[in-house]
Design an enzyme around this catalytic site. Structure first.
Site, PDB file in Angstrom:
ATOM      1  N   SER A   1     -20.464 -96.005  17.729  1.00 37.33           N
ATOM      2  CA  SER A   1     -21.190 -94.809  18.145  1.00 37.33           C
ATOM      3  C   SER A   1     -22.670 -95.131  18.284  1.00 37.33           C
ATOM      4  O   SER A   1     -23.036 -96.304  18.395  1.00 37.33           O
ATOM      5  CB  SER A   1     -20.952 -93.673  17.144  1.00 37.33           C
ATOM      6  OG  SER A   1     -21.405 -92.451  17.666  1.00 37.33           O
ATOM      7  N   ASN A   2     -23.518 -94.115  18.308  1.00 31.19           N
ATOM      8  CA  ASN A   2     -24.969 -94.299  18.431  1.00 31.19           C
ATOM      9  C   ASN A   2     -25.663 -93.158  17.680  1.00 31.19           C
ATOM     10  O   ASN A   2     -25.000 -92.198  17.282  1.00 31.19           O
ATOM     11  CB  ASN A   2     -25.348 -94.352  19.917  1.00 31.19           C
ATOM     12  CG  ASN A   2     -25.012 -93.045  20.625  1.00 31.19           C
ATOM     13  OD1 ASN A   2     -25.597 -92.019  20.362  1.00 31.19           O
ATOM     14  ND2 ASN A   2     -24.034 -93.097  21.523  1.00 31.19           N
ATOM     15  N   PRO A   3     -26.977 -93.261  17.490  1.00 29.08           N
ATOM     16  CA  PRO A   3     -27.654 -92.289  16.608  1.00 29.08           C
ATOM     17  C   PRO A   3     -28.006 -90.948  17.252  1.00 29.08           C
ATOM     18  O   PRO A   3     -28.799 -90.197  16.680  1.00 29.08           O
ATOM     19  CB  PRO A   3     -28.930 -93.016  16.182  1.00 29.08           C
ATOM     20  CG  PRO A   3     -29.003 -94.262  16.968  1.00 29.08           C
ATOM     21  CD  PRO A   3     -27.905 -94.299  17.950  1.00 29.08           C
TER      22      PRO A   3
ATOM     23  N   ALA B   1     -25.081 -88.816  24.763  1.00 30.15           N
ATOM     24  CA  ALA B   1     -25.206 -90.278  24.748  1.00 30.15           C
ATOM     25  C   ALA B   1     -23.789 -90.846  24.718  1.00 30.15           C
ATOM     26  O   ALA B   1     -23.245 -91.152  23.659  1.00 30.15           O
ATOM     27  CB  ALA B   1     -26.009 -90.728  23.538  1.00 30.15           C
TER      28      ALA B   1
END
Ligand code: C5P
Length: 219
Positions: free
Chosen positions: A29-31, A96
């Protein structure tokens, strides 16, 4: 008082990260916090728009007056957005979306072994590009997050994905972007206009984006 200048606009907003599962408990995943997309959804609601918010996993509460569809993976996000697309007059794609997912998702958690492992990734579909290919009269807004050559790359995405507007975020600036309450962005418009906005709360950035959605809507 906020003017109801988007009364009746049928708007899809995507927000947050996606999770690409390797097994039942591990994911890529991403922040992304989801804050920018939620700000757009709330600002549009305040201006009278009908809003469907397709949200990846975030810790933010569902906004009132907005239909929220919760998803996890990029493939689920694509399904949810395509299901609403025939209805929509505009899409703001602030999520995102992970560019890749593991080739396979294991049904069970694997026991740990003392050895190197290779993870094979396959590309996720580009949701926004797909929307751009069947744009019709819709207004399409994308985001670009770049560490370098931002203006050129964002312009390239605007053209390639057939967008009306792209919002360029700089990843490596302090106090803005991922997770923060403020943002400092550049708006690149289809007609060549470029607007560098000063640092401001995400809610205010949202209103500036929506001003352009309004300009292109039924234009
Ligand atoms: O090409 P890039 O990922 O930088 O483009 C970012 C824009 O495209 C964002 O608006 C993002 O939500 C969207 N996107 C998408 N599907 C993907 C990847 C990005 O819709 N698989």
């Amino acid at each position: 008082l906020t003017p109801k200048d988007l009364e009746g606009l049928k708007l899809i907003v995507s927000a947050g990260p996606t999770r690409e599962y390797l097994d039942p408990v591990r994911f890529l995943s991403n922040p992304s916090s989801g804050r920018m997309g939620y700000a757009v959804a709330e600002a549009a609601r305040d201006r009278g728009a009908e809003v469907v918010l397709v949200a990846g996993p975030t810790s933010l509460p569902d906004p009132w007056g907005v239909q929220v569809v919760r998803v996890e993976s990029a493939l689920e996000m694509r399904e949810a957005i395509l299901a609403q697309y025939p209805w929509a007059e505009a899409v703001v794609m602030a999520a995102a979306v992970a560019d890749y997912r593991p080739e396979t998702t294991l049904a069970d958690k694997e026991p740990k072994v003392e050895a190197e492992r290779i993870l094979r990734l396959v590309p996720n579909p580009d949701i926004l590009k797909e929307l751009g290919e069947k744009k019709g009269d819709r207004v399409l807004v994308g985001f670009a997050m770049e560490t370098r050559e931002g203006l050129e790359r964002a312009r390239g995405k605007l053209v390639r994905k057939n967008l009306d507007l792209i919002v360029l975020n700089w990843v490596n600036r302090e106090g803005v972007g991922f997770g923060s309450l403020e943002n400092e962005v550049v708006l690149l418009l289809r007609d060549g206009r470029v607007l560098e906005l000063p640092r401001m709360p995400k809610r205010q950035v949202a209103h500036r984006i929506l001003d352009f959605v309004k300009e292109f809507w039924k234009a």
